[in-house]
Design an enzyme around this catalytic site. Structure first.
Site, mmCIF file in Angstrom:
data_model
loop_
_atom_site.group_PDB
_atom_site.id
_atom_site.type_symbol
_atom_site.label_atom_id
_atom_site.label_comp_id
_atom_site.label_asym_id
_atom_site.label_seq_id
_atom_site.Cartn_x
_atom_site.Cartn_y
_atom_site.Cartn_z
ATOM 1 N N SER A 273 44.074 39.427 34.348
ATOM 2 C CA SER A 273 44.301 39.394 32.902
ATOM 3 C C SER A 273 45.196 38.212 32.567
ATOM 4 O O SER A 273 45.857 37.644 33.445
ATOM 5 C CB SER A 273 44.971 40.705 32.463
ATOM 6 O OG SER A 273 45.457 40.641 31.143
ATOM 7 N N TYR B 160 50.416 48.178 31.952
ATOM 8 C CA TYR B 160 49.247 47.307 32.108
ATOM 9 C C TYR B 160 49.670 45.962 32.693
ATOM 10 O O TYR B 160 49.037 45.440 33.619
ATOM 11 C CB TYR B 160 48.569 47.117 30.753
ATOM 12 C CG TYR B 160 47.263 46.355 30.807
ATOM 13 C CD1 TYR B 160 46.068 47.018 31.076
ATOM 14 C CD2 TYR B 160 47.221 44.982 30.581
ATOM 15 C CE1 TYR B 160 44.870 46.331 31.132
ATOM 16 C CE2 TYR B 160 46.025 44.284 30.633
ATOM 17 C CZ TYR B 160 44.848 44.963 30.903
ATOM 18 O OH TYR B 160 43.658 44.274 30.960
#
Length: 253
Positions: free
Chosen positions: A145, A158
Protein backbone atom coordinates in the site's frame (compact mmCIF):
# COMPACT_ATOMS: atom_id res chain seq x y z
CA UNK A 1 9.85 -14.29 -27.60
CA UNK A 2 8.72 -11.22 -25.68
CA UNK A 3 5.10 -12.40 -25.58
CA UNK A 4 6.25 -15.76 -24.18
CA UNK A 5 7.97 -14.00 -21.27
CA UNK A 6 4.62 -12.73 -20.02
CA UNK A 7 2.61 -15.87 -20.76
CA UNK A 8 1.12 -17.74 -17.80
CA UNK A 9 -0.11 -20.69 -19.83
CA UNK A 10 0.12 -23.89 -17.81
CA UNK A 11 0.41 -22.00 -14.50
CA UNK A 12 -2.01 -22.23 -11.58
CA UNK A 13 -2.64 -19.21 -9.36
CA UNK A 14 -4.30 -18.74 -5.98
CA UNK A 15 -5.63 -15.22 -5.39
CA UNK A 16 -7.15 -14.22 -2.06
CA UNK A 17 -9.64 -11.38 -1.82
CA UNK A 18 -10.74 -12.10 -5.38
CA UNK A 19 -14.44 -11.37 -4.98
CA UNK A 20 -14.20 -7.73 -6.11
CA UNK A 21 -11.94 -4.72 -6.47
CA UNK A 22 -8.21 -5.21 -6.81
CA UNK A 23 -8.31 -8.96 -6.19
CA UNK A 24 -10.90 -9.53 -8.87
CA UNK A 25 -8.97 -7.42 -11.38
CA UNK A 26 -5.75 -9.31 -10.64
CA UNK A 27 -7.44 -12.70 -10.95
CA UNK A 28 -9.02 -11.76 -14.28
CA UNK A 29 -5.68 -10.43 -15.57
CA UNK A 30 -3.77 -13.58 -14.63
CA UNK A 31 -6.43 -15.70 -16.31
CA UNK A 32 -6.25 -13.57 -19.45
CA UNK A 33 -2.51 -14.27 -19.52
CA UNK A 34 -3.23 -18.00 -19.49
CA UNK A 35 -3.25 -19.04 -15.82
CA UNK A 36 -5.81 -21.32 -14.21
CA UNK A 37 -7.27 -19.54 -11.17
CA UNK A 38 -8.33 -20.51 -7.68
CA UNK A 39 -10.23 -17.47 -6.40
CA UNK A 40 -10.96 -17.05 -2.70
CA UNK A 41 -13.16 -14.81 -0.62
CA UNK A 42 -14.49 -14.79 2.93
CA UNK A 43 -18.01 -15.86 1.95
CA UNK A 44 -19.19 -19.00 0.18
CA UNK A 45 -20.17 -17.92 -3.34
CA UNK A 46 -18.36 -14.61 -2.95
CA UNK A 47 -16.19 -15.20 -6.02
CA UNK A 48 -19.00 -16.31 -8.31
CA UNK A 49 -18.84 -13.11 -10.37
CA UNK A 50 -15.06 -13.34 -10.72
CA UNK A 51 -15.19 -16.98 -11.79
CA UNK A 52 -17.89 -16.18 -14.33
CA UNK A 53 -15.82 -13.31 -15.75
CA UNK A 54 -12.83 -15.61 -16.18
CA UNK A 55 -14.82 -18.41 -17.78
CA UNK A 56 -16.58 -15.93 -20.09
CA UNK A 57 -13.13 -14.82 -21.22
CA UNK A 58 -12.16 -18.38 -22.08
CA UNK A 59 -10.22 -19.10 -18.90
CA UNK A 60 -10.45 -21.68 -16.12
CA UNK A 61 -11.36 -20.85 -12.53
CA UNK A 62 -12.72 -22.35 -9.35
CA UNK A 63 -13.53 -20.79 -5.99
CA UNK A 64 -12.81 -21.46 -2.33
CA UNK A 65 -14.09 -19.63 0.75
CA UNK A 66 -12.05 -18.83 3.87
CA UNK A 67 -12.19 -16.38 6.75
CA UNK A 68 -8.66 -14.95 6.71
CA UNK A 69 -8.98 -13.78 10.32
CA UNK A 70 -9.06 -17.41 11.52
CA UNK A 71 -5.64 -19.09 11.52
CA UNK A 72 -7.01 -22.63 11.39
CA UNK A 73 -9.24 -21.73 8.45
CA UNK A 74 -6.27 -20.20 6.63
CA UNK A 75 -4.27 -23.39 7.19
CA UNK A 76 -7.18 -25.39 5.75
CA UNK A 77 -7.34 -23.04 2.75
CA UNK A 78 -3.68 -23.69 2.00
CA UNK A 79 -4.17 -27.44 2.35
CA UNK A 80 -7.32 -27.46 0.20
CA UNK A 81 -5.65 -25.39 -2.51
CA UNK A 82 -2.58 -27.62 -2.61
CA UNK A 83 -4.81 -30.69 -2.71
CA UNK A 84 -6.19 -29.50 -6.05
CA UNK A 85 -2.73 -29.51 -7.62
CA UNK A 86 0.43 -27.47 -7.93
CA UNK A 87 0.22 -23.76 -7.07
CA UNK A 88 2.68 -21.76 -9.16
CA UNK A 89 1.53 -18.27 -8.22
CA UNK A 90 0.22 -16.98 -4.88
CA UNK A 91 -1.31 -13.51 -4.66
CA UNK A 92 -2.04 -12.33 -1.12
CA UNK A 93 -4.65 -9.69 -1.84
CA UNK A 94 -7.28 -10.37 0.84
CA UNK A 95 -7.46 -7.47 3.25
CA UNK A 96 -9.56 -5.36 5.58
CA UNK A 97 -9.45 -1.89 7.10
CA UNK A 98 -10.94 -0.15 10.14
CA UNK A 99 -10.92 3.58 10.73
CA UNK A 100 -10.78 5.22 14.16
CA UNK A 101 -8.56 7.78 15.92
CA UNK A 102 -5.49 6.02 17.34
CA UNK A 103 -6.35 6.89 20.95
CA UNK A 104 -9.77 5.28 20.53
CA UNK A 105 -8.83 2.37 18.26
CA UNK A 106 -10.50 -0.86 19.50
CA UNK A 107 -7.98 -3.63 20.13
CA UNK A 108 -10.43 -6.18 18.75
CA UNK A 109 -10.30 -4.38 15.41
CA UNK A 110 -6.51 -4.07 15.64
CA UNK A 111 -6.14 -7.84 16.00
CA UNK A 112 -8.57 -8.52 13.15
CA UNK A 113 -6.78 -6.22 10.70
CA UNK A 114 -3.38 -7.68 11.57
CA UNK A 115 -4.73 -11.23 11.31
CA UNK A 116 -6.29 -10.70 7.87
CA UNK A 117 -3.69 -8.43 6.28
CA UNK A 118 -0.49 -9.86 7.72
CA UNK A 119 -0.87 -13.19 9.50
CA UNK A 120 -2.89 -14.82 6.72
CA UNK A 121 -0.47 -13.61 4.05
CA UNK A 122 2.51 -15.01 5.96
CA UNK A 123 0.82 -18.33 6.72
CA UNK A 124 -0.28 -18.89 3.12
CA UNK A 125 3.18 -17.93 1.90
CA UNK A 126 4.73 -20.33 4.40
CA UNK A 127 2.54 -23.31 3.49
CA UNK A 128 2.44 -22.80 -0.26
CA UNK A 129 6.02 -21.56 -0.31
CA UNK A 130 7.21 -24.84 1.18
CA UNK A 131 5.83 -26.67 -1.85
CA UNK A 132 7.46 -24.12 -4.15
CA UNK A 133 10.81 -24.66 -2.42
CA UNK A 134 10.51 -28.40 -2.96
CA UNK A 135 10.21 -27.97 -6.73
CA UNK A 136 12.52 -24.91 -6.96
CA UNK A 137 10.03 -22.56 -8.61
CA UNK A 138 7.27 -20.13 -7.68
CA UNK A 139 5.94 -16.58 -7.59
CA UNK A 140 4.47 -14.85 -4.54
CA UNK A 141 2.91 -11.42 -4.86
CA UNK A 142 1.84 -9.53 -1.74
CA UNK A 143 -0.38 -6.48 -1.88
CA UNK A 144 1.23 -3.62 -0.02
CA UNK A 145 0.00 0.00 0.00
CA UNK A 146 1.01 3.64 -0.05
CA UNK A 147 0.73 3.13 3.71
CA UNK A 148 3.73 0.82 3.46
CA UNK A 149 5.62 4.11 3.10
CA UNK A 150 3.65 6.59 5.21
CA UNK A 151 1.50 6.68 8.32
CA UNK A 152 -1.96 7.57 7.09
CA UNK A 153 -4.71 9.04 9.27
CA UNK A 154 -6.98 7.04 11.63
CA UNK A 155 -5.83 3.68 10.21
CA UNK A 156 -2.99 2.62 12.57
CA UNK A 157 -3.64 -1.13 12.28
CA UNK A 158 -3.83 -1.04 8.48
CA UNK A 159 -0.64 1.02 8.34
CA UNK A 160 1.16 -1.37 10.68
CA UNK A 161 0.05 -4.37 8.61
CA UNK A 162 1.16 -2.83 5.31
CA UNK A 163 4.55 -1.75 6.68
CA UNK A 164 4.92 -5.33 7.88
CA UNK A 165 3.91 -6.76 4.50
CA UNK A 166 6.76 -4.79 2.93
CA UNK A 167 9.18 -6.27 5.45
CA UNK A 168 7.91 -9.83 5.13
CA UNK A 169 8.17 -9.56 1.34
CA UNK A 170 11.86 -8.70 1.65
CA UNK A 171 12.49 -11.30 4.35
CA UNK A 172 10.98 -14.13 2.30
CA UNK A 173 12.80 -12.99 -0.83
CA UNK A 174 16.10 -13.11 1.06
CA UNK A 175 15.51 -16.74 2.03
CA UNK A 176 13.74 -18.08 -1.04
CA UNK A 177 15.43 -16.40 -4.01
CA UNK A 178 18.04 -19.17 -3.90
CA UNK A 179 15.21 -21.63 -4.59
CA UNK A 180 14.11 -19.76 -7.74
CA UNK A 181 11.11 -18.27 -5.95
CA UNK A 182 10.41 -14.59 -6.53
CA UNK A 183 8.62 -12.80 -3.68
CA UNK A 184 7.55 -9.26 -4.47
CA UNK A 185 4.79 -6.80 -3.65
CA UNK A 186 2.57 -4.34 -5.43
CA UNK A 187 1.90 -1.08 -3.61
CA UNK A 188 -1.29 0.38 -5.10
CA UNK A 189 -1.85 4.10 -4.85
CA UNK A 190 -5.30 5.51 -4.30
CA UNK A 191 -7.72 3.21 -6.11
CA UNK A 192 -11.49 3.30 -6.36
CA UNK A 193 -12.41 0.30 -4.18
CA UNK A 194 -14.62 -0.46 -1.19
CA UNK A 195 -11.65 0.10 1.14
CA UNK A 196 -11.32 3.72 0.02
CA UNK A 197 -15.05 4.50 -0.08
CA UNK A 198 -14.79 6.76 2.98
CA UNK A 199 -11.98 8.78 1.38
CA UNK A 200 -13.82 9.05 -1.91
CA UNK A 201 -16.89 10.35 -0.09
CA UNK A 202 -14.89 12.95 1.85
CA UNK A 203 -14.93 15.91 -0.56
CA UNK A 204 -11.95 17.67 1.00
CA UNK A 205 -9.72 14.59 1.31
CA UNK A 206 -10.71 13.36 -2.16
CA UNK A 207 -9.72 16.69 -3.70
CA UNK A 208 -6.43 16.81 -1.78
CA UNK A 209 -5.51 13.26 -2.84
CA UNK A 210 -6.38 13.86 -6.50
CA UNK A 211 -4.39 17.10 -6.53
CA UNK A 212 -1.25 15.24 -5.44
CA UNK A 213 -1.50 12.48 -8.06
CA UNK A 214 0.45 13.50 -11.20
CA UNK A 215 -1.89 11.35 -13.31
CA UNK A 216 -4.72 13.57 -11.95
CA UNK A 217 -7.04 10.64 -11.24
CA UNK A 218 -7.60 7.78 -8.84
CA UNK A 219 -6.59 4.34 -10.03
CA UNK A 220 -9.10 1.80 -11.33
CA UNK A 221 -8.63 -1.88 -10.37
CA UNK A 222 -7.72 -2.76 -13.96
CA UNK A 223 -4.67 -0.48 -13.67
CA UNK A 224 -3.00 -3.27 -11.67
CA UNK A 225 -3.30 -5.85 -14.45
CA UNK A 226 0.08 -5.26 -16.07
CA UNK A 227 2.02 -5.17 -12.80
CA UNK A 228 0.39 -8.40 -11.62
CA UNK A 229 1.10 -10.29 -14.83
CA UNK A 230 4.69 -9.02 -14.87
CA UNK A 231 5.40 -10.19 -11.32
CA UNK A 232 3.67 -13.53 -11.94
CA UNK A 233 5.53 -14.26 -15.18
CA UNK A 234 9.02 -15.25 -16.35
CA UNK A 235 9.60 -11.60 -17.17
CA UNK A 236 10.28 -10.96 -13.46
CA UNK A 237 12.57 -13.94 -12.80
CA UNK A 238 15.36 -11.67 -11.56
CA UNK A 239 13.12 -9.36 -9.51
CA UNK A 240 13.21 -10.18 -5.80
CA UNK A 241 12.00 -8.41 -2.67
CA UNK A 242 10.73 -5.42 -4.64
CA UNK A 243 7.77 -3.15 -3.85
CA UNK A 244 6.32 -2.02 -7.16
CA UNK A 245 4.32 1.17 -6.69
CA UNK A 246 1.37 1.55 -9.03
CA UNK A 247 0.27 4.96 -7.91
CA UNK A 248 -0.13 7.37 -10.82
CA UNK A 249 3.03 9.10 -9.61
CA UNK A 250 1.89 9.75 -6.02
CA UNK A 251 5.28 8.91 -4.49
CA UNK A 252 7.14 11.06 -7.02
CA UNK A 253 5.37 14.13 -5.71
Amino acid sequence: MMTALFSLTGQRALVTGASRGLGQAIAVALAAAGAELICTSSAVGGCQETVQKIIAGGGKATALAADLSDEKVVEKLAADALATGQIDILVNCGGTIFRAPAHQFPMQEWHKVIAVNLDAAFLLSQRIGAAMIARKQGKIINIASMLSYSGGITVPAYTASKHAIAGVTKALANEWAQHNIQVNAIAPGYFRTDNTAALQADTERNAAITARIPAARWGEPEDLAGAAVFLASRASDYVNGHLLAVDGGWLAR
